[in-house]
Design a protein around this motif. Structure first.
Motif, PDB file in Angstrom:
ATOM      1  N   CYS A  82       9.685  -0.360   4.762  1.00 12.59           N
ATOM      2  CA  CYS A  82       8.707  -1.741   5.432  1.00 12.59           C
ATOM      3  C   CYS A  82       8.645  -2.858   5.671  1.00 12.59           C
ATOM      4  O   CYS A  82       9.060  -3.682   6.941  1.00 12.59           O
ATOM      5  N   ASN A  83       9.688  -3.508   4.096  1.00  9.70           N
ATOM      6  CA  ASN A  83      10.003  -4.848   4.147  1.00  9.70           C
ATOM      7  C   ASN A  83      10.233  -5.160   5.403  1.00  9.70           C
ATOM      8  O   ASN A  83      10.339  -6.178   5.647  1.00  9.70           O
ATOM      9  N   THR A  84      12.053  -4.634   5.642  1.00  4.77           N
ATOM     10  CA  THR A  84      12.093  -4.769   6.605  1.00  4.77           C
ATOM     11  C   THR A  84      11.820  -4.071   7.895  1.00  4.77           C
ATOM     12  O   THR A  84      11.955  -5.034   8.978  1.00  4.77           O
ATOM     13  N   PHE A  85      10.764  -3.891   8.248  1.00  9.42           N
ATOM     14  CA  PHE A  85      10.438  -3.891   9.061  1.00  9.42           C
ATOM     15  C   PHE A  85       9.839  -4.652   9.611  1.00  9.42           C
ATOM     16  O   PHE A  85       9.095  -5.213  10.793  1.00  9.42           O
TER      17      PHE A  85
ATOM     18  N   TYR B  49       0.720  -1.042   0.379  1.00  8.93           N
ATOM     19  CA  TYR B  49      -0.298   0.050   0.116  1.00  8.93           C
ATOM     20  C   TYR B  49       0.846   1.150  -0.070  1.00  8.93           C
ATOM     21  O   TYR B  49       0.511   2.199  -0.173  1.00  8.93           O
ATOM     22  N   LEU B  50       1.735   1.425   0.226  1.00  8.88           N
ATOM     23  CA  LEU B  50       3.565   2.220   0.402  1.00  8.88           C
ATOM     24  C   LEU B  50       3.524   2.725  -0.914  1.00  8.88           C
ATOM     25  O   LEU B  50       3.915   1.745  -2.099  1.00  8.88           O
ATOM     26  N   PRO B  51       4.733   4.112  -1.344  1.00  4.52           N
ATOM     27  CA  PRO B  51       4.943   3.804  -2.363  1.00  4.52           C
ATOM     28  C   PRO B  51       6.428   3.178  -1.893  1.00  4.52           C
ATOM     29  O   PRO B  51       6.442   2.384  -1.180  1.00  4.52           O
ATOM     30  N   HIS B  52       6.347   2.951  -4.181  1.00  2.38           N
ATOM     31  CA  HIS B  52       7.838   1.581  -3.829  1.00  2.38           C
ATOM     32  C   HIS B  52       8.542   2.263  -3.252  1.00  2.38           C
ATOM     33  O   HIS B  52      10.004   1.099  -2.620  1.00  2.38           O
ATOM     34  N   ALA B  53       9.208   3.539  -3.044  1.00  2.00           N
ATOM     35  CA  ALA B  53      10.679   3.652  -2.297  1.00  2.00           C
ATOM     36  C   ALA B  53      10.375   3.282  -0.859  1.00  2.00           C
ATOM     37  O   ALA B  53      11.577   3.458  -0.364  1.00  2.00           O
TER      38      ALA B  53
END
Length: 186
Positions: free
Chosen positions: A57-60, A48-52
Motif C-alpha cells: 500500500c505504501n509503495t502504491f 486501514y489495511l491489515p499490517h501485511a
C-alpha cells in the motif's frame, strides 16, 4: 530490511485489487470533500489495511499518490484510474493490440497514437464545448478505413473518457499516449 514490492501488473491480480481499493478509497471521500481532505485520506489510507499489506500500500501511494488525488478530485471511475496507471487493461484491448501489425511501447504504436491524437485535436476547435468534444470522439472512428474500425472502437470504448479529458484540458498527444501505455513516458 525487506525491500518494498514494486506495484506493477497488467490484467493480472493487481487490476481487481486496484479497482477494489479505489472504490474503497472513494467511499472514504465525501462528495463535498476539499482537496486537502482528500490528501489527508490518501495519506492515511494504508493504516486501514491489515499490517501485511502496508508495504505494498505504501509503495502504491508513493508511486501513484498524485494521480490518485487527481482521480478523487475529478471523481473519475476506479476502472479508468487503474487503466491510466497501467494496472488494468481490458482483455479485449490487450488481445487486439497484441494481434495488431505493430508493437506497443517502443514500436510503431506510439507514433500512430500521437498522430491519431493530433488528428483528433485538429477536429476540435479552441472554443469547443465538452459536449462538442464528446461528439467528435464518438465519431472519430468513422474517419478511418473500415479495417481499423474494430481496433478504433475498442480504443475509444476503453480510453474515450480519458481522451475527452485530455482534449478538454488541451494536453499534448505524447502525454495522453504515454498514460495509456502506448508510448514510453520519457
Amino acid at each position: 530490511v525487506v525491500a518494498a514490492p514494486k506495484v506493477e501488473a497488467v490484467g493480472g491480480l493487481m487490476c481487481p485489487e486496484c479497482e477494489y481499493a479505489m472504490s474503497y478509497i472513494e467511499g472514504l471521500v465525501t462528495s463535498n470533500s476539499t482537496e486537502a481532505q482528500i490528501v489527508a485520506v490518501v495519506e492515511k489510507v494504508c493504516t486501514y489495511l491489515p499490517h501485511a499489506l502496508a508495504p505494498l500500500c505504501n509503495t502504491f501511494i508513493e508511486q501513484y499518490g498524485p494521480q490518485l488525488i487527481n482521480f478523487l478530485v475529478n471523481k473519475e471511475p476506479p476502472a479508468q484510474f487503474c487503466g491510466q496507471i497501467g494496472l488494468c487493461k481490458s482483455q479485449k484491448m490487450v488481445e487486439m493490440l497484441e494481434s495488431a501489425p505493430f508493437q506497443k511501447v517502443g514500436g510503431l504504436m506510439c507514433p500512430v497514437c500521437e498522430y491519431a491524437m493530433s488528428f483528433v485535436e485538429s477536429l476540435v476547435t479552441a472554443n469547443s464545448t465538452e459536449a462538442q468534444i464528446v461528439a467528435v470522439v464518438d465519431k472519430v472512428c468513422t474517419y478511418l478505413p473500415t479495417s481499423l474500425a474494430p481496433l478504433c472502437d475498442t480504443f475509444i470504448q476503453e480510453y474515450g473518457p480519458q481522451l475527452i479529458n485530455f482534449l478538454v484540458n488541451k494536453e499534448p498527444p505524447n502525454k495522453f499516449c504515454a498514460q495509456v501505455g502506448l508510448c514510453s513516458s520519457n
